[in-house]
Design an enzyme around this catalytic site. Structure first.
Site, PDB file in Angstrom:
ATOM      1  N   HIS A  62       0.838  -1.203   0.000  1.00 46.52           N
ATOM      2  CA  HIS A  62       0.000   0.000   0.000  1.00 46.52           C
ATOM      3  C   HIS A  62       0.869   1.247   0.000  1.00 46.52           C
ATOM      4  O   HIS A  62       1.991   1.228   0.501  1.00 46.52           O
ATOM      5  CB  HIS A  62      -0.900   0.028   1.236  1.00 46.52           C
ATOM      6  CG  HIS A  62      -1.834  -1.127   1.310  1.00 46.52           C
ATOM      7  ND1 HIS A  62      -2.211  -1.698   2.503  1.00 46.52           N
ATOM      8  CD2 HIS A  62      -2.478  -1.833   0.342  1.00 46.52           C
ATOM      9  CE1 HIS A  62      -3.040  -2.700   2.283  1.00 46.52           C
ATOM     10  NE2 HIS A  62      -3.212  -2.808   0.976  1.00 46.52           N
ATOM     11  N   LYS A  72       6.830   6.395   6.816  1.00 42.79           N
ATOM     12  CA  LYS A  72       6.332   5.608   7.949  1.00 42.79           C
ATOM     13  C   LYS A  72       7.493   5.086   8.788  1.00 42.79           C
ATOM     14  O   LYS A  72       8.553   4.763   8.258  1.00 42.79           O
ATOM     15  CB  LYS A  72       5.527   4.406   7.453  1.00 42.79           C
ATOM     16  CG  LYS A  72       4.293   4.756   6.666  1.00 42.79           C
ATOM     17  CD  LYS A  72       3.615   3.499   6.131  1.00 42.79           C
ATOM     18  CE  LYS A  72       2.382   3.864   5.326  1.00 42.79           C
ATOM     19  NZ  LYS A  72       1.799   2.675   4.707  1.00 42.79           N
ATOM     20  N   TYR A 132       2.446   1.759  13.459  1.00 37.96           N
ATOM     21  CA  TYR A 132       3.232   2.638  12.615  1.00 37.96           C
ATOM     22  C   TYR A 132       2.835   4.094  12.736  1.00 37.96           C
ATOM     23  O   TYR A 132       1.691   4.432  12.945  1.00 37.96           O
ATOM     24  CB  TYR A 132       3.250   2.196  11.161  1.00 37.96           C
ATOM     25  CG  TYR A 132       1.940   1.917  10.479  1.00 37.96           C
ATOM     26  CD1 TYR A 132       1.438   2.766   9.514  1.00 37.96           C
ATOM     27  CD2 TYR A 132       1.218   0.760  10.774  1.00 37.96           C
ATOM     28  CE1 TYR A 132       0.267   2.495   8.851  1.00 37.96           C
ATOM     29  CE2 TYR A 132       0.046   0.484  10.113  1.00 37.96           C
ATOM     30  CZ  TYR A 132      -0.432   1.356   9.146  1.00 37.96           C
ATOM     31  OH  TYR A 132      -1.609   1.080   8.503  1.00 37.96           O
ATOM     32  N   ASP A 170      -7.382  -6.254  -1.369  1.00 35.95           N
ATOM     33  CA  ASP A 170      -5.992  -6.419  -1.791  1.00 35.95           C
ATOM     34  C   ASP A 170      -5.854  -7.386  -2.968  1.00 35.95           C
ATOM     35  O   ASP A 170      -4.923  -7.268  -3.759  1.00 35.95           O
ATOM     36  CB  ASP A 170      -5.126  -6.875  -0.625  1.00 35.95           C
ATOM     37  CG  ASP A 170      -4.758  -5.742   0.325  1.00 35.95           C
ATOM     38  OD1 ASP A 170      -5.153  -4.582   0.068  1.00 35.95           O
ATOM     39  OD2 ASP A 170      -4.090  -6.013   1.326  1.00 35.95           O
TER      40      ASP A 170
END
Length: 181
Positions: A62, A72, A132, A170
């Site tokens: 992603h 991130k 995250y 996904d």
């Protein structure tokens, strides 16, 4: 804190100094001053996310595009995952290449993934809690993704193919060659 740049420029493995004794352990998981000095740029994290997944889950590649691109800093609170960062910077000499690092509650490693990268992970333990920090807010219109089994990426998720669990969303993601970057 030990910081090691991966073979993908700007993507770092971070290993905190962990202080253990008979009571348990302590470590500083994030310090903005140290972090920014170490990676050589100023990152201002504005959003934290956490997920819980079971063994065999693969959360595909992603990313966020354009002005909503995100850097991130990821880590595992419980369990073990194989964390994957894919270089999607079209002008990069490592475009389309990835790094895969095992992150676990035990090893306490973190991975910094810069803007312009895709990110995914697979769960190697019975369950895993994944955490995250993001330097930009999520924007649905700017989200993108690449299917987990894209042959051009050739990612070994370290999960037997018959045990992989992927969301319907996904499973509909394109391969890298057809992805909107």
């Amino acid at each position: 804190m030990k910081v090691t740049e991966t073979r993908l420029k700007g993507c770092f493995v971070i290993e905190p100094a962990v202080f253990k004794d008979d009571r348990g352990y302590f470590f500083e998981s994030f310090n903005a001053n140290n972090f920014n000095e170490t990676i050589g740029e100023s990152i201002n994290f504005v959003q934290d996310n956490q997920s819980y997944s079971s063994k065999g889950v693969v959360r595909a590649i992603h990313y966020q595009r354009g002005e909503f691109a995100q850097a991130k800093l990821v880590r595992v609170l419980s369990g073990r995952v194989l964390d994957v960062a894919v270089d999607l910077r079209q002008d990069s000499p490592t475009f389309g290449q990835h790094v895969a690092i095992e992150l676990s509650a035990e090893n306490k490693k973190q991975l910094f993934i810069p803007k312009g990268f895709g990110h995914g992970f697979s769960v190697l333990s019975e369950t895993a809690e994944f955490f995250y920090k993001c330097d930009n807010f999520y924007n649905k219109a700017s989200e993108g993704g690449i299917i987990y089994n894209d042959p051009s990426l050739d990612i070994d998720w370290q999960v037997p193919i018959d045990e992989i669990k992927v969301s319907d969303k996904d499973l509909e993601l394109p391969v890298l060659d057809n992805a909107l970057l």
